[in-house]
Design a protein around this motif. Structure first.
Motif, mmCIF file in Angstrom:
data_model
loop_
_atom_site.group_PDB
_atom_site.id
_atom_site.type_symbol
_atom_site.label_atom_id
_atom_site.label_comp_id
_atom_site.label_asym_id
_atom_site.label_seq_id
_atom_site.Cartn_x
_atom_site.Cartn_y
_atom_site.Cartn_z
ATOM 1 N N LEU A 271 0.870 -1.226 -0.080
ATOM 2 C CA LEU A 271 0.107 0.218 0.051
ATOM 3 C C LEU A 271 0.877 1.195 0.040
ATOM 4 O O LEU A 271 0.389 2.256 -0.915
ATOM 5 C CB LEU A 271 -0.994 -0.006 1.153
ATOM 6 N N LEU A 272 2.073 1.446 0.714
ATOM 7 C CA LEU A 272 2.761 2.487 1.062
ATOM 8 C C LEU A 272 3.683 2.556 -0.161
ATOM 9 O O LEU A 272 3.758 3.782 -0.750
ATOM 10 C CB LEU A 272 3.575 2.269 2.289
ATOM 11 N N TYR A 273 4.146 1.616 -0.708
ATOM 12 C CA TYR A 273 4.866 1.711 -1.991
ATOM 13 C C TYR A 273 4.111 2.604 -3.003
ATOM 14 O O TYR A 273 4.576 3.620 -3.772
ATOM 15 C CB TYR A 273 5.213 0.376 -2.635
ATOM 16 N N GLY A 274 2.729 2.039 -3.239
ATOM 17 C CA GLY A 274 1.763 2.542 -4.182
ATOM 18 C C GLY A 274 1.582 4.283 -4.140
ATOM 19 O O GLY A 274 1.096 4.835 -5.032
ATOM 20 N N MET A 275 1.766 4.501 -2.677
ATOM 21 C CA MET A 275 1.375 5.970 -2.401
ATOM 22 C C MET A 275 2.259 6.892 -2.713
ATOM 23 O O MET A 275 2.216 8.216 -3.010
ATOM 24 C CB MET A 275 1.074 6.050 -0.878
ATOM 25 N N GLY A 276 3.677 6.321 -2.714
ATOM 26 C CA GLY A 276 4.965 7.465 -2.971
ATOM 27 C C GLY A 276 4.995 8.028 -1.338
ATOM 28 O O GLY A 276 4.101 7.947 -0.598
ATOM 29 N N VAL A 277 6.263 8.549 -1.141
ATOM 30 C CA VAL A 277 6.673 8.965 0.200
ATOM 31 C C VAL A 277 5.822 9.886 0.715
ATOM 32 O O VAL A 277 5.350 9.968 1.909
ATOM 33 C CB VAL A 277 8.083 9.512 0.027
ATOM 34 N N GLU A 278 5.608 11.172 0.178
ATOM 35 C CA GLU A 278 4.522 12.026 0.640
ATOM 36 C C GLU A 278 3.377 11.632 1.349
ATOM 37 O O GLU A 278 2.975 11.858 2.368
ATOM 38 C CB GLU A 278 4.389 13.259 -0.200
ATOM 39 N N LYS A 279 2.544 11.097 0.517
ATOM 40 C CA LYS A 279 1.271 10.518 0.805
ATOM 41 C C LYS A 279 1.237 9.328 2.005
ATOM 42 O O LYS A 279 0.514 9.486 2.955
ATOM 43 C CB LYS A 279 0.510 9.804 -0.519
ATOM 44 N N ALA A 280 2.253 8.519 1.770
ATOM 45 C CA ALA A 280 2.513 7.549 2.698
ATOM 46 C C ALA A 280 2.705 8.305 4.248
ATOM 47 O O ALA A 280 2.404 7.408 5.090
ATOM 48 C CB ALA A 280 3.739 6.464 2.349
ATOM 49 N N LEU A 281 3.688 9.080 4.217
ATOM 50 C CA LEU A 281 3.646 9.537 5.522
ATOM 51 C C LEU A 281 2.589 10.240 6.212
ATOM 52 O O LEU A 281 2.329 9.913 7.362
ATOM 53 C CB LEU A 281 5.104 10.747 5.558
ATOM 54 N N ASN A 282 1.854 10.852 5.562
ATOM 55 C CA ASN A 282 0.509 11.509 5.755
ATOM 56 C C ASN A 282 -0.253 10.464 6.424
ATOM 57 O O ASN A 282 -1.006 10.647 7.398
ATOM 58 C CB ASN A 282 -0.016 12.546 5.025
ATOM 59 N N TYR A 283 -0.482 9.403 5.484
ATOM 60 C CA TYR A 283 -1.235 8.048 6.072
ATOM 61 C C TYR A 283 -0.639 7.463 7.231
ATOM 62 O O TYR A 283 -1.615 7.308 8.101
ATOM 63 C CB TYR A 283 -1.095 7.326 4.763
ATOM 64 N N LEU A 284 0.385 7.232 7.103
ATOM 65 C CA LEU A 284 1.011 6.727 8.468
ATOM 66 C C LEU A 284 0.975 7.670 9.618
ATOM 67 O O LEU A 284 0.763 6.927 10.868
ATOM 68 C CB LEU A 284 2.555 6.496 8.388
ATOM 69 N N ALA A 285 0.821 8.841 9.678
ATOM 70 C CA ALA A 285 0.376 9.616 10.928
ATOM 71 C C ALA A 285 -0.839 9.478 11.498
ATOM 72 O O ALA A 285 -1.136 9.655 12.519
ATOM 73 C CB ALA A 285 0.592 11.238 10.363
ATOM 74 N N THR A 286 -1.870 8.663 10.639
ATOM 75 C CA THR A 286 -3.249 8.465 11.108
ATOM 76 C C THR A 286 -3.089 6.962 11.766
ATOM 77 O O THR A 286 -4.233 6.661 12.269
ATOM 78 C CB THR A 286 -4.079 8.423 10.102
ATOM 79 N N ILE A 302 13.989 7.959 4.819
ATOM 80 C CA ILE A 302 12.848 8.653 5.406
ATOM 81 C C ILE A 302 12.254 7.758 6.161
ATOM 82 O O ILE A 302 11.893 6.669 6.180
ATOM 83 C CB ILE A 302 11.928 9.106 4.301
ATOM 84 N N LEU A 303 12.214 7.941 7.511
ATOM 85 C CA LEU A 303 11.371 7.247 8.531
ATOM 86 C C LEU A 303 10.139 7.993 9.016
ATOM 87 O O LEU A 303 10.076 9.348 9.216
ATOM 88 C CB LEU A 303 12.279 7.249 10.150
ATOM 89 N N SER A 304 9.115 7.389 8.920
ATOM 90 C CA SER A 304 7.714 7.799 9.736
ATOM 91 C C SER A 304 7.849 8.222 11.093
ATOM 92 O O SER A 304 7.659 9.430 11.367
ATOM 93 C CB SER A 304 6.863 6.817 9.506
ATOM 94 N N SER A 305 8.175 7.443 12.032
ATOM 95 C CA SER A 305 8.129 7.711 13.623
ATOM 96 C C SER A 305 8.873 6.609 13.991
ATOM 97 O O SER A 305 9.324 5.633 13.428
ATOM 98 C CB SER A 305 6.828 7.917 14.159
#
Ligand code: ADP
Ligand code: MG
Length: 321
Positions: A271-286, A302-305
């Protein structure tokens, strides 16, 4: 020499076309045999290349009739379908016909023609996978459809291995299923956490760019360098974009997911691969229970948290953000 009670015992095998490694803190041949037996059994149910496979029976009956499967296979297909139907999901359990045509990782690769891809795309619709919980059966509505659980089988099986280890009373162990690493508890002696290498994209087999420290977590990496072929300087890798039918193409070289369950690691890497980094980081924050490490074509990490792990960069040709 270490005293006997300080040793780590490693058991290995090649199953599912991947090297499997089990680490225990006592020499327990019985437990190791039970684990490898379990992996083989599960592989037989879930692969698309085996006669005993329930999945293959479902695929063979595409367009013809529903096939009854075991409750656990049914539940896994149900979960995979639900993830496939998420808005903008790049995960698609019905991607089989395209995977077969691309044959990435096998010899004789060619880039399919645009018209071939167009003709296969209608056979990959997840809503055409019909599930009947009453009879525990799966029906693929169109002839030629094929379910492919290649993206999540290892994660699912790693979780079953953890269950088996717990059942055997083993609370400190590590299983590496061809890149899906699942750690049970903490190491019994030595370090207080497990050190898992983060692979250097396109590097030698054992080359790493850093270390991920975890306790009782799954660490799953999906990378474009795992399986690919190259034609005219362009790389075609094994994670396909369900919308276009071509390999996903963005700035990411690998995604590593740290989570409790390995099935989540497998689902979210795709899923995250498909989102690309920027969208993936926003998504991971949720979703705080899922964390990720991205390695990009620009040699960035790039690390999410870092709530569930610690990352140490060891290669200064990469930049950590
Ligand atoms: P690996 O761990 O083998 O490197 P992944 O876990 O990333 O690979 O899964 C890749 C496999 O998943 C492919 O070989 C194919 O069988 C399947 N696959 C490819 N594209 C998709 C997709 N968009 N959705 C679901 N499965 C896919
Ligand atoms: Mg995967």
């Amino acid at each position: 020499m270490m005293p006997a009670e300080q040793r780590v015992y490693s058991y290995s095998a090649v199953l599912m076309g991947s090297p499997i490694l089990l680490k225990l803190f006592e020499d327990d041949q019985h437990a190791a045999a039970a684990v490898f037996r379990l992996i083989k059994q599960q592989e037989n149910l879930l692969t698309v290349n085996r006669a005993q496979s329930q999945l293959m029976a479902v695929n063979h009956a595409a367009g013809l009739h529903p096939v009854v499967v075991s409750q656990s296979v049914f539940d896994l297909i149900k979960q995979a379908k639900a993830v496939s139907l998420l808005a903008d999901s790049c995960f698609n359990l019905a991607i089989g016909p395209l995977v077969k045509r691309w044959k990435i990782g096998f010899s004789g690769n060619t880039v399919p023609s645009a018209s071939e891809i167009q003709s296969l795309l209608p056979l990959t619709r997840p809503e055409h996978v019909i599930l009947d919980p009453q009879t525990c059966s799966v029906f693929l509505q169109q002839p030629g459809m094929e379910i492919d659980l290649g993206a999540i089988a290892k994660g699912y099986i790693a979780d079953r291995v953890r269950d088996e280890l717990h059942r055997l009373g083993i609370n400190h162990a590590l299983i590496n299923l061809g890149g899906n690493v699942l750690t049970v508890g903490a190491p019994l002696h030595g370090a207080t956490s497990w050190a898992i290498g983060l692979k250097r994209p396109f590097g030698e087999t054992d080359a790493t760019i850093g270390v991920i420290d975890v306790v009782a977590k799954s660490v799953v990496t999906s990378g474009v360098y795992e399986r690919y072929f190259e034609i005219d300087g362009k790389i075609y890798h094994h994670i396909l974009d369900p919308k276009t039918g071509y390999p996903l193409d963005n700035e990411i070289l690998s995604v590593t997911v740290i989570s409790d369950d390995s099935i989540d690691g497998d689902i979210y890497t795709t899923l995250l691969y498909g989102m690309g980094v920027e969208k993936a980081l926003n998504y991971l924050a949720t979703i705080p229970h899922i964390e990720a490490i991205f390695v990009t074509k620009h040699r960035q990490i790039i690390l999410s948290s870092q709530r569930q792990f610690k990352f140490t960069l060891q290669d200064d040709s990469y930049q950590q953000l």
